[in-house]
Motif scaffolding. Structure first.
Motif, PDB file in Angstrom:
ATOM      1  N   LEU A  93      43.397  40.392  38.838  1.00 26.01           N
ATOM      2  CA  LEU A  93      44.269  41.366  38.053  1.00 26.01           C
ATOM      3  C   LEU A  93      44.712  42.396  38.551  1.00 26.01           C
ATOM      4  O   LEU A  93      45.847  42.787  38.188  1.00 26.01           O
ATOM      5  CB  LEU A  93      42.896  41.802  37.156  1.00 26.01           C
ATOM      6  N   ALA A  94      44.330  43.246  39.708  1.00 25.04           N
ATOM      7  CA  ALA A  94      44.714  44.615  40.349  1.00 25.04           C
ATOM      8  C   ALA A  94      45.921  43.834  40.876  1.00 25.04           C
ATOM      9  O   ALA A  94      46.977  44.415  40.909  1.00 25.04           O
ATOM     10  CB  ALA A  94      43.817  45.086  41.078  1.00 25.04           C
ATOM     11  N   GLN A  95      46.013  42.891  41.574  1.00 25.99           N
ATOM     12  CA  GLN A  95      47.177  42.166  42.331  1.00 25.99           C
ATOM     13  C   GLN A  95      48.354  41.952  41.207  1.00 25.99           C
ATOM     14  O   GLN A  95      49.470  42.417  41.658  1.00 25.99           O
ATOM     15  CB  GLN A  95      46.788  40.828  42.957  1.00 25.99           C
ATOM     16  N   GLN A  96      48.182  41.343  40.176  1.00 25.69           N
ATOM     17  CA  GLN A  96      49.306  41.069  39.543  1.00 25.69           C
ATOM     18  C   GLN A  96      49.712  42.485  38.794  1.00 25.69           C
ATOM     19  O   GLN A  96      50.867  42.485  38.428  1.00 25.69           O
ATOM     20  CB  GLN A  96      48.647  40.100  38.241  1.00 25.69           C
ATOM     21  N   LEU A  97      49.022  43.392  38.392  1.00 26.70           N
ATOM     22  CA  LEU A  97      49.260  44.571  37.685  1.00 26.70           C
ATOM     23  C   LEU A  97      50.111  45.284  38.665  1.00 26.70           C
ATOM     24  O   LEU A  97      51.183  45.928  38.462  1.00 26.70           O
ATOM     25  CB  LEU A  97      48.243  45.312  37.403  1.00 26.70           C
ATOM     26  N   SER A  98      49.899  45.210  40.009  1.00 27.83           N
ATOM     27  CA  SER A  98      50.564  45.917  40.977  1.00 27.83           C
ATOM     28  C   SER A  98      51.938  45.092  41.513  1.00 27.83           C
ATOM     29  O   SER A  98      52.816  46.011  41.413  1.00 27.83           O
ATOM     30  CB  SER A  98      49.734  45.970  42.352  1.00 27.83           C
ATOM     31  N   GLY A  99      52.001  43.875  41.330  1.00 31.84           N
ATOM     32  CA  GLY A  99      52.832  43.125  42.226  1.00 31.84           C
ATOM     33  C   GLY A  99      53.850  42.405  41.147  1.00 31.84           C
ATOM     34  O   GLY A  99      55.034  42.213  41.612  1.00 31.84           O
ATOM     35  N   ASP A 100      53.645  42.070  39.710  1.00 32.71           N
ATOM     36  CA  ASP A 100      54.416  41.649  38.819  1.00 32.71           C
ATOM     37  C   ASP A 100      54.657  42.679  37.624  1.00 32.71           C
ATOM     38  O   ASP A 100      53.963  42.990  36.990  1.00 32.71           O
ATOM     39  CB  ASP A 100      53.441  40.456  38.300  1.00 32.71           C
ATOM     40  N   VAL A 101      56.146  43.012  37.608  1.00 29.59           N
ATOM     41  CA  VAL A 101      56.492  43.987  36.649  1.00 29.59           C
ATOM     42  C   VAL A 101      56.245  43.305  35.303  1.00 29.59           C
ATOM     43  O   VAL A 101      55.958  44.267  34.297  1.00 29.59           O
ATOM     44  CB  VAL A 101      57.772  44.231  37.064  1.00 29.59           C
ATOM     45  N   VAL A 102      56.341  42.189  35.077  1.00 33.58           N
ATOM     46  CA  VAL A 102      56.252  41.603  33.549  1.00 33.58           C
ATOM     47  C   VAL A 102      54.740  41.906  33.214  1.00 33.58           C
ATOM     48  O   VAL A 102      54.488  42.320  32.100  1.00 33.58           O
ATOM     49  CB  VAL A 102      56.468  40.136  33.446  1.00 33.58           C
ATOM     50  N   VAL A 103      53.924  41.501  33.984  1.00 37.32           N
ATOM     51  CA  VAL A 103      52.340  41.678  33.867  1.00 37.32           C
ATOM     52  C   VAL A 103      52.200  43.162  33.612  1.00 37.32           C
ATOM     53  O   VAL A 103      51.547  43.426  32.695  1.00 37.32           O
ATOM     54  CB  VAL A 103      51.527  40.971  34.751  1.00 37.32           C
ATOM     55  N   ARG A 104      52.652  43.897  34.525  1.00 38.66           N
ATOM     56  CA  ARG A 104      52.529  45.347  34.423  1.00 38.66           C
ATOM     57  C   ARG A 104      52.942  46.316  33.041  1.00 38.66           C
ATOM     58  O   ARG A 104      52.030  46.657  32.438  1.00 38.66           O
ATOM     59  CB  ARG A 104      53.033  46.083  35.725  1.00 38.66           C
ATOM     60  N   ALA A 105      54.125  45.700  32.867  1.00 40.95           N
ATOM     61  CA  ALA A 105      54.743  46.397  31.548  1.00 40.95           C
ATOM     62  C   ALA A 105      54.107  45.772  30.456  1.00 40.95           C
ATOM     63  O   ALA A 105      53.938  46.415  29.334  1.00 40.95           O
ATOM     64  CB  ALA A 105      56.304  45.988  31.589  1.00 40.95           C
ATOM     65  N   GLY A 106      53.751  44.471  30.355  1.00 41.11           N
ATOM     66  CA  GLY A 106      53.099  43.849  28.996  1.00 41.11           C
ATOM     67  C   GLY A 106      51.744  44.404  28.981  1.00 41.11           C
ATOM     68  O   GLY A 106      51.417  44.500  27.815  1.00 41.11           O
ATOM     69  N   PHE A 107      50.962  44.537  30.060  1.00 35.04           N
ATOM     70  CA  PHE A 107      49.831  45.237  29.761  1.00 35.04           C
ATOM     71  C   PHE A 107      49.754  46.719  29.175  1.00 35.04           C
ATOM     72  O   PHE A 107      48.896  46.788  28.425  1.00 35.04           O
ATOM     73  CB  PHE A 107      49.016  45.076  31.124  1.00 35.04           C
ATOM     74  N   ARG A 108      50.704  47.348  29.865  1.00 35.68           N
ATOM     75  CA  ARG A 108      50.934  48.828  29.154  1.00 35.68           C
ATOM     76  C   ARG A 108      51.515  48.815  27.817  1.00 35.68           C
ATOM     77  O   ARG A 108      50.782  49.377  26.893  1.00 35.68           O
ATOM     78  CB  ARG A 108      51.890  49.458  30.127  1.00 35.68           C
ATOM     79  N   LEU A 109      52.180  47.779  27.541  1.00 34.53           N
ATOM     80  CA  LEU A 109      52.733  47.650  26.139  1.00 34.53           C
ATOM     81  C   LEU A 109      51.503  47.323  25.318  1.00 34.53           C
ATOM     82  O   LEU A 109      51.333  47.888  24.041  1.00 34.53           O
ATOM     83  CB  LEU A 109      54.079  46.811  25.933  1.00 34.53           C
ATOM     84  N   ASN A 110      50.506  46.316  25.787  1.00 32.36           N
ATOM     85  CA  ASN A 110      49.687  46.016  24.906  1.00 32.36           C
ATOM     86  C   ASN A 110      48.396  47.188  24.685  1.00 32.36           C
ATOM     87  O   ASN A 110      47.920  47.151  23.461  1.00 32.36           O
ATOM     88  CB  ASN A 110      48.791  44.750  25.391  1.00 32.36           C
ATOM     89  N   CYS A 111      48.408  47.958  25.510  1.00 31.11           N
ATOM     90  CA  CYS A 111      47.406  49.007  25.681  1.00 31.11           C
ATOM     91  C   CYS A 111      48.098  50.102  24.322  1.00 31.11           C
ATOM     92  O   CYS A 111      47.170  51.208  24.141  1.00 31.11           O
ATOM     93  CB  CYS A 111      47.097  49.568  26.659  1.00 31.11           C
ATOM     94  N   GLN A 112      49.139  49.999  23.986  1.00 31.93           N
ATOM     95  CA  GLN A 112      49.702  50.928  22.956  1.00 31.93           C
ATOM     96  C   GLN A 112      49.669  50.270  21.864  1.00 31.93           C
ATOM     97  O   GLN A 112      50.413  49.338  21.375  1.00 31.93           O
ATOM     98  CB  GLN A 112      51.188  51.643  23.540  1.00 31.93           C
ATOM     99  N   ALA A 113      48.875  50.886  20.860  1.00 38.94           N
ATOM    100  CA  ALA A 113      48.659  50.079  19.507  1.00 38.94           C
ATOM    101  C   ALA A 113      49.875  49.997  18.886  1.00 38.94           C
ATOM    102  O   ALA A 113      50.221  49.073  18.094  1.00 38.94           O
ATOM    103  CB  ALA A 113      47.533  51.138  18.600  1.00 38.94           C
ATOM    104  N   ALA A 114      51.025  50.964  19.054  1.00 47.58           N
ATOM    105  CA  ALA A 114      52.222  51.121  18.184  1.00 47.58           C
ATOM    106  C   ALA A 114      52.957  49.995  18.460  1.00 47.58           C
ATOM    107  O   ALA A 114      53.701  49.538  17.813  1.00 47.58           O
ATOM    108  CB  ALA A 114      52.873  52.276  18.425  1.00 47.58           C
ATOM    109  N   HIS A 115      52.763  49.336  19.950  1.00 53.69           N
ATOM    110  CA  HIS A 115      53.648  48.183  20.620  1.00 53.69           C
ATOM    111  C   HIS A 115      52.838  47.004  20.547  1.00 53.69           C
ATOM    112  O   HIS A 115      53.440  45.963  20.938  1.00 53.69           O
ATOM    113  CB  HIS A 115      54.417  48.702  21.639  1.00 53.69           C
ATOM    114  N   ARG A 116      51.622  47.017  20.301  1.00 52.79           N
ATOM    115  CA  ARG A 116      50.756  45.770  20.663  1.00 52.79           C
ATOM    116  C   ARG A 116      51.157  44.501  19.781  1.00 52.79           C
ATOM    117  O   ARG A 116      51.259  44.716  18.489  1.00 52.79           O
ATOM    118  CB  ARG A 116      49.438  46.125  20.249  1.00 52.79           C
ATOM    119  N   SER A 117      51.438  43.436  20.276  1.00 50.30           N
ATOM    120  CA  SER A 117      51.838  42.448  19.367  1.00 50.30           C
ATOM    121  C   SER A 117      51.180  41.141  19.202  1.00 50.30           C
ATOM    122  O   SER A 117      51.060  40.145  18.425  1.00 50.30           O
ATOM    123  CB  SER A 117      53.381  41.812  19.605  1.00 50.30           C
TER     124      SER A 117
END
Length: 222
Positions: A93-117
């Motif tokens: 999980l840490a590896q993907q959050l660090s190295g994959d921009v799609v995973v990192r951006a998607g995770f952050r968007l998901n953590c924001q209720a206003a943008h969670r889909s």
């Protein structure tokens, strides 16, 4: 390349470009014109695939979710026991959050209720941690008097916290950081030192993390 193949390639390029924009600028400041330019296509081509910025964000989030689920399934299928599987999963999980921009951006968007889909990934992660700890207890790996809810909350809080801290300092998502977390937790979880799993991870995917900062090839989801 077929028309369908070109369409899929363009869609993937737009998702990656959008992830880069969301990661660097945040959802509000990201511009569709910047996203289309980053993918090397026109704004009209972007609108062929996505009606709105919210639709692009939803696609980034969905791709991140698929990737994380695929890695989790791969690791947990192949790790020797439930507690080691949990350790290995936190490393990946840490590896993907660090190295994959799609995973990192998607995770952050998901953590924001206003943008969670989709489903809340933090709640899913908490359920995954709880399930693996429960299985570890069934396997006799955990200290007998330790309620599963206590370490589950600590593990989720720490790993999600690493992601937040890594927005300023990526080393929070490094292998040594995750290993250090487990070196602190394992004496509380497993009384017998000889039976403690490996805090640095045993799955081959976790070994990639120790060798470089990039993301390994994604496992198949088929």
């Amino acid at each position: 390349m077929t028309r369908q193949g070109r369409s899929e390639r363009t869609r993937h390029a737009l998702i990656r470009s959008a992830a880069q924009s969301f990661d660097e600028r945040g959802y509000v400041q990201a511009k569709l014109s910047t996203i289309s330019a980053g993918a090397g296509v026109s704004t009209g081509a972007l609108h062929f695939h996505f009606d709105t910025k919210a639709a692009v964000a939803a696609a980034v989030e969905a791709e991140a979710t698929r990737t994380l689920y695929a890695f989790a399934r791969t690791v947990q299928r192949q790790s020797p026991n439930a507690l080691q599987a949990l350790i290995d999963t936190t490393h990946v999980l840490a590896q993907q959050l660090s190295g994959d921009v799609v995973v990192r951006a998607g995770f952050r968007l998901n953590c924001q209720a206003a943008h969670r889909s989709g489903a809340d990934l933090r709640l899913r992660w908490h359920a995954c941690v709880t399930d693996l700890l429960t299985r570890a207890r069934t396997q006799g790996s955990l200290a007998p008097d330790l309620p599963v809810a206590e370490p589950a909350g600590s593990i989720v809080g720490a790993t999600v916290g690493f992601e937040v801290l890594a927005r300023e300092d990526r080393s929070w998502l490094s292998a040594p950081s995750v290993t250090g977390l487990w070196q602190s937790l394992l004496p509380l979880l497993v009384v017998d030192a000889s039976k403690r799993p490996e805090p640095s991870g045993t799955h081959p995917l976790t070994r990639v993390q120790h060798q470089n900062d990039g993301s390994p090839d994604r496992p198949t989801t088929r």
